[in-house]
Design an enzyme around this catalytic site. Structure first.
Site, mmCIF file in Angstrom:
data_model
loop_
_atom_site.group_PDB
_atom_site.id
_atom_site.type_symbol
_atom_site.label_atom_id
_atom_site.label_comp_id
_atom_site.label_asym_id
_atom_site.label_seq_id
_atom_site.Cartn_x
_atom_site.Cartn_y
_atom_site.Cartn_z
ATOM 1 N N THR A 257 -39.679 28.006 -10.621
ATOM 2 C CA THR A 257 -40.025 26.636 -10.235
ATOM 3 C C THR A 257 -40.179 25.916 -11.569
ATOM 4 O O THR A 257 -40.651 26.509 -12.551
ATOM 5 C CB THR A 257 -41.344 26.533 -9.435
ATOM 6 O OG1 THR A 257 -42.406 27.009 -10.252
ATOM 7 C CG2 THR A 257 -41.292 27.370 -8.163
ATOM 8 N N HIS A 258 -39.770 24.659 -11.621
ATOM 9 C CA HIS A 258 -39.775 23.887 -12.884
ATOM 10 C C HIS A 258 -38.955 24.586 -13.972
ATOM 11 O O HIS A 258 -39.228 24.423 -15.155
ATOM 12 C CB HIS A 258 -41.198 23.649 -13.415
ATOM 13 C CG HIS A 258 -42.175 23.228 -12.369
ATOM 14 N ND1 HIS A 258 -42.343 21.914 -12.002
ATOM 15 C CD2 HIS A 258 -43.015 23.940 -11.584
ATOM 16 C CE1 HIS A 258 -43.264 21.836 -11.045
ATOM 17 N NE2 HIS A 258 -43.681 23.059 -10.765
ATOM 18 N N GLU B 82 -18.729 23.372 -14.924
ATOM 19 C CA GLU B 82 -19.061 22.029 -15.444
ATOM 20 C C GLU B 82 -18.194 20.961 -14.783
ATOM 21 O O GLU B 82 -18.656 19.861 -14.478
ATOM 22 C CB GLU B 82 -18.892 22.012 -16.965
ATOM 23 C CG GLU B 82 -19.974 22.831 -17.667
ATOM 24 C CD GLU B 82 -19.715 23.021 -19.163
ATOM 25 O OE1 GLU B 82 -18.826 22.348 -19.719
ATOM 26 O OE2 GLU B 82 -20.409 23.858 -19.763
ATOM 27 N N ASN C 260 -16.364 29.521 -22.288
ATOM 28 C CA ASN C 260 -17.135 28.432 -21.693
ATOM 29 C C ASN C 260 -17.017 28.357 -20.166
ATOM 30 O O ASN C 260 -15.967 28.670 -19.613
ATOM 31 C CB ASN C 260 -16.654 27.083 -22.271
ATOM 32 C CG ASN C 260 -16.901 26.985 -23.758
ATOM 33 O OD1 ASN C 260 -17.899 27.510 -24.258
ATOM 34 N ND2 ASN C 260 -15.996 26.348 -24.471
ATOM 35 N N SER D 123 -12.625 27.907 -26.870
ATOM 36 C CA SER D 123 -12.769 26.745 -27.740
ATOM 37 C C SER D 123 -11.611 26.764 -28.735
ATOM 38 O O SER D 123 -11.161 27.823 -29.165
ATOM 39 C CB SER D 123 -14.100 26.833 -28.480
ATOM 40 O OG SER D 123 -14.048 26.103 -29.686
ATOM 41 N N LYS E 275 -16.192 31.672 -28.396
ATOM 42 C CA LYS E 275 -16.649 30.965 -27.197
ATOM 43 C C LYS E 275 -15.929 31.356 -25.920
ATOM 44 O O LYS E 275 -14.727 31.573 -25.910
ATOM 45 C CB LYS E 275 -16.432 29.456 -27.395
ATOM 46 C CG LYS E 275 -17.434 28.854 -28.336
ATOM 47 C CD LYS E 275 -18.735 28.595 -27.622
ATOM 48 C CE LYS E 275 -19.351 27.339 -28.197
ATOM 49 N NZ LYS E 275 -19.992 26.541 -27.240
ATOM 50 N N SER F 226 0.818 -1.228 0.000
ATOM 51 C CA SER F 226 0.000 0.000 0.000
ATOM 52 C C SER F 226 0.851 1.278 0.000
ATOM 53 O O SER F 226 0.321 2.374 0.085
ATOM 54 C CB SER F 226 -0.929 0.004 1.224
ATOM 55 O OG SER F 226 -0.191 -0.207 2.412
HETATM 56 N N1 ARG Z 1 -1.649 -1.339 4.817
HETATM 57 C C1 ARG Z 1 -2.535 -1.863 5.783
HETATM 58 C C2 ARG Z 1 -3.861 -1.137 5.685
HETATM 59 O O1 ARG Z 1 -3.912 -0.129 5.105
HETATM 60 C C3 ARG Z 1 -1.972 -1.703 7.141
HETATM 61 C C4 ARG Z 1 -2.490 -2.670 8.159
HETATM 62 C C5 ARG Z 1 -1.941 -4.003 7.934
HETATM 63 N N2 ARG Z 1 -2.404 -4.941 8.883
HETATM 64 C C6 ARG Z 1 -2.443 -6.250 8.643
HETATM 65 N N3 ARG Z 1 -2.922 -6.995 9.569
HETATM 66 N N4 ARG Z 1 -2.066 -6.740 7.499
HETATM 67 O O2 ARG Z 1 -4.884 -1.572 6.161
#
Ligand code: ARG
Length: 460
Positions: free
Chosen positions: A155-156, A290, A285, A277, A283, A23
């Protein structure tokens, strides 16, 4: 591959598994909160006699150095670590040796990540709340500037009754004030510290959870260790509050797009907030409006994704919960970007008061006021409604407005009508007579502005 575990394994992790599981590419975003949490943990470990003061000082110095080097760009958070927690711990051990190996005493990555996510979310919430306050200030100023700027109310998407720009902006003011209240509510409920919950069942060390909680600015420790490591309600609550903010911004953007259209021409968006544009030179815009409207979908998506990720999880921590981060972070960034740009765009719009007032006069927006006039002359409202219906039809056939009819024409349909009808149904009267609290009349609007003034003063 750099992992914190491996002792019970006899084989290397498959590279694809490693990549799928890691992660670091996204949890690096809360490196600062991770280190803040670790420092509080270490201070508490020493106060509880679990670490010596020398060990504490070595670790604190080590983490401070890592934080400094990450922030000044001399230390890269490398993808070779599994997550931000592994990066900090491994770098610390690298730099200070054995004392670094004691950092994780009495802690699991489960309570660590629960804390990091909460600290990060709390910081983002505060930043978003501040941005919302700036937007509310912009709306407040616009209300003060446009107490007498007439425009049609719809309204509408059909012209209904005349009102003022202050009143229209005031509607969004109320929405944004409620949004602000929702952010405060989320903060109040979430501000309890999960650190010290361990993997799921607390720890056998005599941790002082009150201490870490107060060092990190929480109201107190959370009360159930299983809930602490598996609670992401506060993320869902915040995403829900953010989705509502985006819904409000999106509705406002939709109106700005309509007001900016060639047909309406009520406003001119500042050049700095418009785009051109590549083929049509004429234009200009409303792309920012948006885009804000469009980005609303991303924030709703994050909310739906989190609700779905959490719905089937047995207690306590499950790896599914790692999915709380990417879309949530994207939603926080999206809302911050949208609030900043929207506020900039809104505060620089020029309102074409003449066009708005002319538009307010057309489309029989004073028809209700003619009916009210008749009621004031003793005609029951239902009959008055029908008489004015006939008057409107008469006008449509002749392509004129109610103000253009002669007194004879009025009287041919309803004899009680007198010369004072013209004043009674002028746009000025139509607006100024509506002075019950919440209505567009200037006295009512001034009262609301006063209430908002106090609301803003209470923020400090
Ligand atoms: N990267 C993990 C998370 O975001 C951290 C916790 C990991 N814990 C585990 N028991 N593998 O959740």
């Amino acid at each position: 591959m750099a992992q914190l575990w491996g002792g019970r394994f006899t084989k290397e992790t498959d590279q694809l598994v490693y990549n799928f599981n890691a992660s670091i590419t996204f949890d690096r975003k809360f490196y600062r909160q991770d280190m803040e949490g670790s420092m509080a943990h270490v201070k508490m470990l020493a106060a509880a006699g679990i670490l010596t003061e020398e060990e504490r000082d070595l670790i604190l110095e080590g983490i401070t150095g890592i934080l400094r080097d990450v922030e000044n760009g001399t230390l890269e958070i490398s993808d070779k670590y599994e997550d931000i927690h592994s990066f900090v711990e491994a770098t610390l051990i690298d730099r200070i040796g054995d004392a670094g190996k004691k950092l994780h005493t009495g802690r699991s990555r489960n309570d660590q990540v629960a804390l990091d996510m909460k600290l990060y979310t709390r910081d983002e919430l505060m930043e978003i709340k501040g941005q919302l306050e700036s937007l509310i200030r912009t709306c407040h100023q616009l209300m003060k500037d446009h107490i007498h700027t007439a425009m049609p109310g719809f309204t509408h998407l059909q012209k209904a009754q005349p009102l003022t720009l202050a009143h229209h902006i005031g509607a969004y003011m109320e929405m944004f004030k409620r949004d602000h209240g929702r952010l405060k509510d989320v903060y109040e409920r979430m501000n309890y510290c999960p650190l010290g919950s361990g993997a799921l069942a607390g720890t056998t060390y005599p941790l002082d959870r009150e201490m870490t909680s107060s060092l990190l600015g929480f109201y107190g420790p959370t009360l159930n260790s299983m809930d602490s490591v598996s609670d992401r309600d506060y993320v869902i609550e915040l995403l829900s509050a953010l989705s509502i903010i985006m819904m409000h911004l999106s509705r406002f953007c939709e109106e700005i797009i309509i007001w900016n259209s060639n047909e309406y021409g009520f406003i001119e968006i500042d050049d700095a907030y418009s785009t051109g544009s590549s083929i049509m030179p004429q234009k200009k815009n409303p792309d920012i409006a948006e885009l804000v409207r469009g980005k609303t979908g991303r924030v709703y998506g994050a909310l739906n994704s989190m609700l779905t990720t959490m719905k089937g999880l047995p207690l306590a921590y499950n790896k599914d919960m790692q999915e709380d981060k990417e879309l949530t972070f994207d939603a926080y960034d999206t809302v911050k970007g949208c609030l900043a740009l929207f506020n900039g765009m809104l505060s620089t719009i020029s309102f074409k008061k003449d066009v708005m007032e002319q538009s307010a006069k057309k489309g029989f927006t004073n028809a209700t006021d003619v009916a009210d006039y008749l009621v004031n002359h003793g005609i029951p409202f239902r009959d008055a409604h029908s008489i004015v219906g006939r008057l409107v039809l008469y006008c449509i056939e002749r392509q004129v407005s109610l103000d253009d009819l002669s007194l004879e024409e009025y009287r041919s349909i309803c004899p009680v009508i007198d010369e004072d009808i013209y004043e009674a149904i002028s746009i000025k009267t139509c607006i100024e007579k509506r002075n019950t609290i919440g209505a567009p009349g200037p006295d009512a609007i001034r009262k609301v502005i006063g209430i908002n003034e106090e609301w803003l003063a209470d923020l400090k």
